[in-house]
Write an enzyme that holds these catalytic residues in place. Structure first.
Site, short mmCIF file in Angstrom:
data_model
loop_
_atom_site.label_atom_id
_atom_site.label_comp_id
_atom_site.label_asym_id
_atom_site.label_seq_id
_atom_site.Cartn_x
_atom_site.Cartn_y
_atom_site.Cartn_z
N TRP A 127 0.81 -1.21 0.00
CA TRP A 127 0.00 0.00 0.00
C TRP A 127 0.85 1.28 0.00
O TRP A 127 0.31 2.36 -0.20
CB TRP A 127 -0.90 0.02 1.25
N ASN A 128 2.17 1.18 0.27
CA ASN A 128 2.90 2.45 0.49
C ASN A 128 3.16 3.22 -0.80
O ASN A 128 3.23 4.45 -0.79
CB ASN A 128 4.18 2.23 1.30
N GLU A 141 10.95 -8.03 -2.85
CA GLU A 141 11.42 -6.73 -2.33
C GLU A 141 10.83 -6.62 -0.93
O GLU A 141 9.65 -6.31 -0.78
CB GLU A 141 10.88 -5.58 -3.18
N GLU A 186 12.23 -1.98 11.45
CA GLU A 186 11.78 -0.88 10.62
C GLU A 186 10.66 -0.12 11.33
O GLU A 186 9.64 -0.72 11.68
CB GLU A 186 11.18 -1.49 9.34
N LYS A 240 -2.38 -8.93 -7.47
CA LYS A 240 -3.18 -8.68 -6.27
C LYS A 240 -2.60 -7.47 -5.57
O LYS A 240 -1.55 -7.55 -4.94
CB LYS A 240 -3.17 -9.87 -5.31
N CYS A 243 10.41 1.54 2.16
CA CYS A 243 11.36 0.51 2.60
C CYS A 243 12.80 0.98 2.48
O CYS A 243 13.71 0.32 2.97
CB CYS A 243 11.12 -0.81 1.89
P1 ADP Z 1 2.83 -4.32 4.54
O1 ADP Z 1 1.35 -4.19 4.74
O2 ADP Z 1 3.63 -4.14 5.76
O3 ADP Z 1 3.33 -3.61 3.33
P2 ADP Z 1 2.31 -7.08 3.90
O4 ADP Z 1 3.35 -8.07 3.59
O5 ADP Z 1 1.34 -7.37 4.97
O6 ADP Z 1 3.13 -5.78 4.15
O7 ADP Z 1 1.47 -6.72 2.60
C1 ADP Z 1 2.03 -6.71 1.31
C2 ADP Z 1 1.08 -7.43 0.36
O8 ADP Z 1 1.01 -8.79 0.77
C3 ADP Z 1 -0.35 -6.90 0.37
O9 ADP Z 1 -0.87 -6.95 -0.95
C4 ADP Z 1 -1.06 -7.89 1.27
O10 ADP Z 1 -2.44 -7.99 0.98
C5 ADP Z 1 -0.36 -9.16 0.89
N1 ADP Z 1 -0.49 -10.23 1.87
C6 ADP Z 1 -0.41 -10.14 3.21
N2 ADP Z 1 -0.59 -11.35 3.78
C7 ADP Z 1 -0.80 -12.24 2.77
C8 ADP Z 1 -1.05 -13.65 2.68
N3 ADP Z 1 -1.12 -14.41 3.76
N4 ADP Z 1 -1.20 -14.19 1.45
C9 ADP Z 1 -1.13 -13.43 0.34
N5 ADP Z 1 -0.88 -12.11 0.36
C10 ADP Z 1 -0.73 -11.51 1.54
#
Ligand code: ADP
Length: 485
Positions: free
Chosen positions: A155-156, A254, A386, A179, A288
């Site tokens: 989302w950032n 990343e 972080e 996704k 990041c």
């Molecule tokens: P952050 O929110 O700290 O950037 P996340 O790793 O939680 O990091 O999110 C990055 C991406 O990974 C988002 O698109 C999130 O929806 C996805 N994501 C988080 N958990 C899962 C999971 N268990 N399976 C698939 N995608 C995931």
């Protein structure tokens, strides 16, 4: 409530095989500056993810068979549409992500730059001819698309993290299922609206969002997906990458950073302060490559701290749509709690707060007040994890070797920064830092023309640059045996 010059950009369905797919369930998207719901987006799961992989698989042969120049034309058209819709895309981004409008505009330009860069690179995915190992041998190496690509993005940077994956994938002749983060789906979906308008064929670029674990499961286990590209947190990236090994997918990651920002006694203090402000506080500290540990040599420590303090005091966190805002809200309440926890932990270990910013945003928004801490010990939470927020902590060091030792004492290895006016030291320290990216006398390191990526637990693979296509192509050797006449 969301007022756009081009209302067609605001869609809330999945985009699968060139068609918009609603669903019975939905999830809500909040404006982090107010906590208000701004949209309800179709909540899809594993079935839709499989359909998207079907669509990407079906579209693959024709897209891969297009001439490189033709793929470049489609990318070029997509780029032009993104640029033409900058104001609307920036507004959408600020509404769902929070960053100030000026930063959102900057991100749209940055996102578009990956599409134009890879439109150019599409025509330069050259192979190699190797002299034969015998008189009758001809060895030719060509680079072919890896196939269907699955991408998961955070989302950032709701637009740029997408285009730096989709740009090279499409340029190489791959098709994509994306996704995006469920916190910022509107920016992603708007990019799909424009890809569609650019004439990119049905199934070449697909978007599914909703139940992240269910969708992630399909994208990491379906044998037709040949490449998985992820940007996000280290634990989620590790877990998803491990799943990809069941079908031996190509993977790029990343993940998180823990960037050291090193200021030597001989640094240009103004440059170091503006570099630290850019690196630490861009996107309210939610990048990041954000400076996470500011290491300052003892001789310049007090002067640097005072100069940085006067800049931190000017930070004002508010609604990103308001003109006076130079810091947006954080993405959610958890993010604010983490910043507070890191600040309190450092203070409990003896650090002192010497400057604070303001909060001008509405109640209900996820605002964190920027702060500058001095005398932070090396083992404070903010130095080990972080922070991902507007909290800057200064750690004192004595010698060059100490700086390198402290900087490298982490499992992360994405970006590092060094400020010095001693050329030899700049080169020595840059070479000694265990990071994928070093900013030498600059706090800004990201551009589409240079490789972005980490080492160690920050991941592998490089995005942008002449190397950015490598993650989306496979080398094929054609070893030919030629009969003499
Ligand atoms: P952050 O929110 O700290 O950037 P996340 O790793 O939680 O990091 O999110 C990055 C991406 O990974 C988002 O698109 C999130 O929806 C996805 N994501 C988080 N958990 C899962 C999971 N268990 N399976 C698939 N995608 C995931």
């Amino acid at each position: 409530m969301i007022d756009l010059a081009n209302p067609e950009l605001l869609r809330t369905e999945a985009y699968i095989g060139g068609a918009w797919q609603g669903s019975e369930e939905s999830y809500s998207v909040q404006n982090p500056a107010s906590g208000e719901t701004i949209a309800h987006v179709a909540r899809h799961g594993s079935q839709s993810a499989s359909l998207a992989v079907d669509a990407a698989s079906a579209a693959l042969p024709a897209w891969a068979a297009l001439g490189a120049g033709d793929r470049a034309q489609f990318l070029r058209r997509w780029h032009d549409l993104i640029v033409a819709n900058t104001e609307d895309l920036a507004r959408l981004m600020t509404l769902e992500q929070g960053k100030p409008l000026a930063e959102s505009r900057g991100e749209i330009a940055y996102a578009a730059s990956f599409i134009s860069w890879f439109a150019e690179e599409a025509r330069r995915i050259n192979g190699t001819v190797i002299p034969g190992n015998s008189a009758s041998r001809r060895l030719t190496v060509i680079r072919q698309p890896v196939g269907v690509v699955a991408a998961i993005t955070p989302w950032n940077f709701p637009a740029a993290m997408i285009t730096r994956k989709v740009g090279p994938a499409l340029a190489a002749g791959c098709t994509v299922v994306l996704k995006p983060s469920e916190l910022t789906p509107l920016s992603a979906i708007a990019l799909a609206v424009l890809a569609d308008a650019a004439g990119i064929a049905a199934g070449v670029f697909n978007i599914v969002s909703g139940d992240a674990p269910a969708i992630g499961d399909v994208l990491t286990t379906d044998p037709r997906v040949r490449k998985f590209s992820f940007t996000g947190s280290t634990p989620v990236g590790k877990m998803l990458a491990a799943k990809c090994m069941g079908t031996v997918k190509r993977v790029s990651l990343e993940l998180g950073g823990n960037a050291p920002f090193i200021v030597f006694d001989d640094a240009d203090i103004d440059a170091a302060v503006s570099g630290a402000m850019a690196s630490k506080f861009r996107n309210s500290g939610q990048t990041c490559v954000c400076a996470n540990r500011i290491l300052v040599q003892h001789g310049i420590y007090d002067r640097f701290a005072a100069a940085l303090a006067s800049e931190v005091a000017k930070l004002s966190a508010g609604d990103g749509l308001a003109d006076e805002t130079n810091q947006g809200p954080l993405i959610n309440a958890d993010a604010v709690r983490k910043v507070t926890a890191h600040r309190d932990d450092a203070v409990a270990r003896g650090a002192r707060i010497i400057a604070r910013g303001q909060v001008t945003g509405p109640a209900g928004g996820h605002f964190a007040r920027a702060a500058l801490l001095v005398d932070v010990p090396e083992d404070a939470l903010l130095a080990r994890e972080e922070t991902f927020g507007p909290l800057a902590g200064l750690i004192r060091f004595d010698e060059e070797a100490d700086a390198i030792r402290i900087a490298n004492a982490t499992t992360a290895g994405l970006a590092a920064y060094v400020f010095t006016n001693d050329h030899d030291r700049g080169v020595r320290v840059s070479e000694g830092l265990a990071y994928g990216i070093v900013g030498l006398n600059t706090g800004a390191v990201s551009t589409e023309v240079a490789p972005f990526g980490g080492i160690k637990e920050s991941g592998f693979g490089r995005e942008g640059s002449q190397f950015g296509v490598d993650d989306y192509v496979s080398l094929k050797l054609i070893a030919a045996e030629i009969k003499a006449k």
